[in-house]
Design a protein around this motif. Sequence first.
Motif, PDB file in Angstrom:
ATOM      1  N   GLN A 167       2.584   0.261   3.830  1.00  0.00           N
ATOM      2  CA  GLN A 167       2.440  -1.047   4.472  1.00  0.00           C
ATOM      3  C   GLN A 167       2.616  -2.147   3.435  1.00  0.00           C
ATOM      4  O   GLN A 167       2.183  -2.018   2.285  1.00  0.00           O
ATOM      5  CB  GLN A 167       1.060  -1.164   5.120  1.00  0.00           C
ATOM      6  N   LEU A 209       1.505  -5.607   1.986  1.00  0.00           N
ATOM      7  CA  LEU A 209       0.253  -6.358   1.994  1.00  0.00           C
ATOM      8  C   LEU A 209       0.478  -7.864   1.902  1.00  0.00           C
ATOM      9  O   LEU A 209      -0.165  -8.637   2.608  1.00  0.00           O
ATOM     10  CB  LEU A 209      -0.645  -5.901   0.841  1.00  0.00           C
ATOM     11  N   ARG A 210       1.371  -8.302   1.026  1.00  0.00           N
ATOM     12  CA  ARG A 210       1.597  -9.743   0.875  1.00  0.00           C
ATOM     13  C   ARG A 210       2.848  -9.976   0.028  1.00  0.00           C
ATOM     14  O   ARG A 210       3.378  -9.062  -0.611  1.00  0.00           O
ATOM     15  CB  ARG A 210       0.400 -10.428   0.225  1.00  0.00           C
ATOM     16  N   GLN A 220      -8.868  -3.367  -1.847  1.00  0.00           N
ATOM     17  CA  GLN A 220      -9.695  -2.999  -0.704  1.00  0.00           C
ATOM     18  C   GLN A 220      -8.837  -2.757   0.538  1.00  0.00           C
ATOM     19  O   GLN A 220      -9.035  -1.776   1.267  1.00  0.00           O
ATOM     20  CB  GLN A 220     -10.722  -4.105  -0.430  1.00  0.00           C
ATOM     21  N   ARG A 221      -7.879  -3.659   0.782  1.00  0.00           N
ATOM     22  CA  ARG A 221      -6.970  -3.478   1.918  1.00  0.00           C
ATOM     23  C   ARG A 221      -6.136  -2.217   1.755  1.00  0.00           C
ATOM     24  O   ARG A 221      -5.925  -1.450   2.698  1.00  0.00           O
ATOM     25  CB  ARG A 221      -6.047  -4.693   2.065  1.00  0.00           C
ATOM     26  N   CYS A 222      -5.673  -2.025   0.543  1.00  0.00           N
ATOM     27  CA  CYS A 222      -4.837  -0.861   0.245  1.00  0.00           C
ATOM     28  C   CYS A 222      -5.598   0.440   0.504  1.00  0.00           C
ATOM     29  O   CYS A 222      -5.072   1.372   1.114  1.00  0.00           O
ATOM     30  CB  CYS A 222      -4.382  -0.943  -1.213  1.00  0.00           C
ATOM     31  N   THR A 223      -6.840   0.489   0.059  1.00  0.00           N
ATOM     32  CA  THR A 223      -7.669   1.686   0.270  1.00  0.00           C
ATOM     33  C   THR A 223      -7.822   1.981   1.748  1.00  0.00           C
ATOM     34  O   THR A 223      -7.721   3.146   2.185  1.00  0.00           O
ATOM     35  CB  THR A 223      -9.054   1.480  -0.385  1.00  0.00           C
ATOM     36  N   ALA A 224      -8.033   0.935   2.551  1.00  0.00           N
ATOM     37  CA  ALA A 224      -8.182   1.134   3.997  1.00  0.00           C
ATOM     38  C   ALA A 224      -6.898   1.666   4.621  1.00  0.00           C
ATOM     39  O   ALA A 224      -6.933   2.553   5.486  1.00  0.00           O
ATOM     40  CB  ALA A 224      -8.582  -0.190   4.650  1.00  0.00           C
ATOM     41  N   VAL A 225      -5.761   1.137   4.187  1.00  0.00           N
ATOM     42  CA  VAL A 225      -4.473   1.582   4.730  1.00  0.00           C
ATOM     43  C   VAL A 225      -4.227   3.053   4.380  1.00  0.00           C
ATOM     44  O   VAL A 225      -3.828   3.863   5.225  1.00  0.00           O
ATOM     45  CB  VAL A 225      -3.315   0.717   4.187  1.00  0.00           C
ATOM     46  N   LYS A 242      -9.091  -7.864  -3.877  1.00  0.00           N
ATOM     47  CA  LYS A 242      -8.994  -7.927  -2.416  1.00  0.00           C
ATOM     48  C   LYS A 242      -7.861  -7.023  -1.920  1.00  0.00           C
ATOM     49  O   LYS A 242      -8.005  -6.313  -0.914  1.00  0.00           O
ATOM     50  CB  LYS A 242      -8.750  -9.360  -1.968  1.00  0.00           C
ATOM     51  N   ASP A 243      -6.719  -7.070  -2.635  1.00  0.00           N
ATOM     52  CA  ASP A 243      -5.585  -6.218  -2.257  1.00  0.00           C
ATOM     53  C   ASP A 243      -5.974  -4.745  -2.309  1.00  0.00           C
ATOM     54  O   ASP A 243      -5.584  -3.948  -1.440  1.00  0.00           O
ATOM     55  CB  ASP A 243      -4.399  -6.457  -3.197  1.00  0.00           C
ATOM     56  N   ALA A 288       0.864  -1.178   0.000  1.00  0.00           N
ATOM     57  CA  ALA A 288       0.000   0.000   0.000  1.00  0.00           C
ATOM     58  C   ALA A 288       0.901   1.228   0.000  1.00  0.00           C
ATOM     59  O   ALA A 288       1.853   1.318   0.792  1.00  0.00           O
ATOM     60  CB  ALA A 288      -0.911   0.004   1.217  1.00  0.00           C
TER      61      ALA A 288
END
Length: 311
Positions: A278, A280-281, A301-306, A298-299, A226
């Motif tokens: 951050q 992510l994987r 979505q996580r990235c947007t939150a971070v 999916k990545d 991210a």
Amino acid sequence: MKREIGWDEITHDDRSVVTVGTFDGVHRGHQAIIEYLQQRAREQAGPSTLVSFDPHPRSVVHEEDVPLLTTVPERAQVLDALGLDRLVVVPFSEEFAQLSPREYVHDVLVERIGLQEVTVGYDHRFGKDRAGDVALLRELGTEYGFSVDVIPPQEVDHDVVSSSSIRALLQDEGAVQQANERLGRPYQLQGTVARGEGRGRQIGFPTANLALDDARKLVPKRGVYATRVQLPGGRYCGGMMNIGRRPTFDGMDVTAEVHLLNFEGDLYGEHLSVQFLQRLRDEQRFESAEALAAQLSKDEQRCTAVVEAAT
């Protein structure tokens, strides 16, 4: 901040209060030294002056591959923001490495750069084969008319911060959050957007392929991150960066490419700065382009939150 990069740019100012070192990363330990330097410079009524080197001395003396945490322009940008008065960048060459401790102090510090005081760490070494130490520096200071101020190792949260430890975090683990804590800011890559193979666009995740400004710049461990991206004009947007060989498509070369969140437009030829937030994987191979696209969704979505949490 006055920038004197290369022998032809260096001027003489014997009012200077100087510290010397590569200062790659300008991390929080370095920042503590610079803050102390600035305090001494105010007391002595002279310009706070940092003498750095390029390329990295170890890459010349020991022929080591030393990936840079900061290129010279990045180093200058950070130092300017910290309020330093003067940056001097000395070209480090095999010839320069052969200067004796006395030649280095007299020819470079005293005659070329000028100083009234130098601030160094307790274990500072200088000159050919690192033969000079603090005791010799004090002797030469008495002879040439400058004072020597010695400071202890700079700890951050009871941890001695070093450029080498930050390199290890980024290269071996991709631990960008821990590296950022030690740097005091997000680690970044800068480069120009070059044309790639267009694989990302084909699966709904167009990416900007980054050609780095300096090939010596350290690229974190392969994986998905991210990020926060500075666009031309200074605007920022979120980004999802992939560093790796694109194994799903049997790629060979390691690339650094970033998918910009909520962005549309042509960035070819533009200059971007990508700040790491951050990991992510890990990089992984998928059975199909469709499976990769599902994971990237999916990545994202996580990235947007971070990114939202960081702004």
